[in-house]
Design a protein around this motif. Structure first.
Motif, PDB file in Angstrom:
ATOM      1  N   GLY A 128      40.278  43.272 -57.730  1.00 13.29           N
ATOM      2  CA  GLY A 128      39.277  44.312 -57.612  1.00 13.29           C
ATOM      3  C   GLY A 128      39.866  45.661 -57.255  1.00 13.29           C
ATOM      4  N   THR A 129      38.980  46.605 -56.974  1.00 13.13           N
ATOM      5  CA  THR A 129      39.380  47.968 -56.655  1.00 13.13           C
ATOM      6  C   THR A 129      38.883  48.343 -55.268  1.00 13.13           C
ATOM      7  OG1 THR A 129      37.412  48.772 -57.823  1.00 13.13           O
ATOM      8  CG2 THR A 129      39.499  48.734 -59.058  1.00 13.13           C
ATOM      9  N   PHE A 130      39.487  49.409 -54.711  1.00 19.71           N
ATOM     10  CA  PHE A 130      39.288  49.726 -53.300  1.00 19.71           C
ATOM     11  C   PHE A 130      39.028  51.224 -53.093  1.00 19.71           C
ATOM     12  CE2 PHE A 130      41.742  45.896 -53.647  1.00 19.71           C
ATOM     13  CZ  PHE A 130      41.214  45.068 -52.676  1.00 19.71           C
ATOM     14  N   ASP A 131      38.326  51.511 -51.997  1.00 19.78           N
ATOM     15  CA  ASP A 131      38.047  52.898 -51.621  1.00 19.78           C
ATOM     16  C   ASP A 131      39.165  53.488 -50.761  1.00 19.78           C
ATOM     17  OD1 ASP A 131      35.231  52.949 -52.682  1.00 19.78           O
ATOM     18  OD2 ASP A 131      35.035  51.341 -51.199  1.00 19.78           O
ATOM     19  N   LEU A 142      52.081  45.924 -57.158  1.00 23.51           N
ATOM     20  CA  LEU A 142      50.650  46.205 -57.070  1.00 23.51           C
ATOM     21  C   LEU A 142      50.041  46.271 -58.461  1.00 23.51           C
ATOM     22  CD1 LEU A 142      50.792  49.070 -54.406  1.00 23.51           C
ATOM     23  CD2 LEU A 142      50.090  46.703 -54.016  1.00 23.51           C
ATOM     24  N   PRO A 143      48.780  45.856 -58.588  1.00 22.19           N
ATOM     25  CA  PRO A 143      48.103  45.976 -59.887  1.00 22.19           C
ATOM     26  C   PRO A 143      47.823  47.439 -60.219  1.00 22.19           C
ATOM     27  CG  PRO A 143      46.565  45.231 -58.200  1.00 22.19           C
ATOM     28  CD  PRO A 143      47.925  45.233 -57.560  1.00 22.19           C
ATOM     29  N   GLU A 144      47.842  47.763 -61.495  1.00 19.60           N
ATOM     30  CA  GLU A 144      47.601  49.147 -61.907  1.00 19.60           C
ATOM     31  C   GLU A 144      46.176  49.593 -61.584  1.00 19.60           C
ATOM     32  OE1 GLU A 144      49.592  51.616 -63.153  1.00 19.60           O
ATOM     33  OE2 GLU A 144      51.198  50.241 -62.592  1.00 19.60           O
ATOM     34  N   MET A 145      45.209  48.695 -61.740  1.00 22.53           N
ATOM     35  CA  MET A 145      43.814  49.020 -61.439  1.00 22.53           C
ATOM     36  C   MET A 145      43.541  48.660 -59.984  1.00 22.53           C
ATOM     37  SD  MET A 145      42.729  50.375 -64.170  1.00 22.53           S
ATOM     38  CE  MET A 145      40.965  50.432 -63.843  1.00 22.53           C
ATOM     39  N   LEU A 146      43.678  49.644 -59.103  1.00 21.42           N
ATOM     40  CA  LEU A 146      43.582  49.369 -57.669  1.00 21.42           C
ATOM     41  C   LEU A 146      42.572  50.262 -56.963  1.00 21.42           C
ATOM     42  CD1 LEU A 146      44.916  47.570 -55.479  1.00 21.42           C
ATOM     43  CD2 LEU A 146      46.521  49.437 -55.073  1.00 21.42           C
ATOM     44  N   PHE A 147      42.300  51.446 -57.514  1.00 21.50           N
ATOM     45  CA  PHE A 147      41.530  52.456 -56.792  1.00 21.50           C
ATOM     46  C   PHE A 147      40.158  52.690 -57.410  1.00 21.50           C
ATOM     47  CE2 PHE A 147      46.036  53.634 -56.302  1.00 21.50           C
ATOM     48  CZ  PHE A 147      46.134  53.606 -54.919  1.00 21.50           C
ATOM     49  N   ASN A 148      39.157  52.796 -56.544  1.00 22.49           N
ATOM     50  CA  ASN A 148      37.852  53.290 -56.971  1.00 22.49           C
ATOM     51  C   ASN A 148      37.899  54.811 -57.132  1.00 22.49           C
ATOM     52  OD1 ASN A 148      36.546  50.784 -56.993  1.00 22.49           O
ATOM     53  ND2 ASN A 148      36.100  50.895 -54.794  1.00 22.49           N
TER      54      ASN A 148
END
Length: 273
Positions: free
Chosen positions: A182-185, A202-208
């Motif tokens: 998932g993604t994070f704030d 780390l996964p490339e899709m990490l940030f909201n």
């Protein structure tokens, strides 16, 4: 006889410490003169140097590596946050001579995150690492009311053990770095990888959208983690503000007043550049 209150930072090494500069700034800002120096202590005689400091009239101290665990053993009392962290970075000598061990790392981080208006309440937070620094900040982060905190570590057992220790109605869980979903704030890097100039996997899709990337390390140039995060178009901040924040909390424990951290942080930043 010098009646100016005496404080110090104990460490090995300690010459690099910015604590004397920070506390000199607090003293000037608040017009509350103190003596504050850096003390290089042999790794096998922390207790002896602490006793000598008390004999000089020492009123309190900051403690850095490698003495944070030893500092906990000489305190007459430990604050709740020191017990949770399993380490002491602040020693307070009371008027009756009792020594209280405290840990101000979590308070310092929260002070800086609030200064930055970081996403906290209702946020999804990822903490990278499961060492002593993380133990000191999990409870303060939980108290801000996030929807979830994920602790990810190379050794998954350490992450899950921390999650079990600080379990709060299922809002905290541990996983391995390669199991982050998932993604994070808010993403906080508390690994030692920054010191080695390395990036955790780390996964490339990490940030909201609107997320903040925060590294507890700091330097004249962004850490490798922050350089990676910059490529993902998120706000990036290093841990210099946390350093000033934990010092401000130590000052409050000693002197009962709260310094303004922004001017000190700006001065330190200018010295780094």
């Amino acid at each position: 006889m010098n009646d100016t209150p005496l404080y110090a930072v104990f460490g090995n090494p300690v010459a690099h410490s910015k604590s004397p500069q920070i506390h000199a700034g607090f003293a000037e800002q608040l017009r509350d003169p103190v003596r504050y120096d850096a003390r290089l202590v042999p790794v096998d005689d922390f207790h002896g140097h602490w006793r000598a400091f008390l004999n000089e009239g020492g009123r309190g101290a900051n403690v850095t590596v490698p003495f944070k665990q030893q500092a906990a053993t000489l305190a007459d009392q430990l604050s709740e946050r020191a017990r949770q962290a399993g380490a002491v970075n602040t020693l307070v000598v009371t008027e009756n001579g009792e020594v209280i061990g405290d840990n101000t790392d979590g308070a310092g981080l929260l002070l800086d995150l609030k200064r930055l208006e970081a996403p906290l309440t209702g946020a999804r937070i990822l903490v990278l690492g499961a060492g002593g620094a993380v133990r000191g900040v999990l409870e303060p982060l939980l108290e801000t009311g996030p929807s979830e905190i994920v602790v990810a570590n190379r050794t998954v057992e350490k992450a899950t053990a921390l999650a079990a220790l600080f379990d709060a109605q299922g809002r905290l869980r541990g996983c391995s770095l390669d199991a982050i979903k998932g993604t994070f704030d808010l993403v906080i890097n508390a690994t030692s990888a920054s010191l080695a100039g390395a990036l955790p996997p780390l996964p490339e899709m990490l940030f909201n959208e609107g997320a903040l990337a925060y590294d507890m390390m700091y330097g004249a140039v962004p850490t490798v983690f922050l350089q990676w995060a910059q490529r993902h178009d998120v706000r990036c901040v290093d841990g210099l503000g946390m350093l000033v924040g934990q010092a401000a909390e130590s000052w409050y424990q000693w002197r009962g007043t709260r310094p303004e951290t922004t001017p000190i942080l700006e001065a330190l930043r200018a010295d780094l550049c």
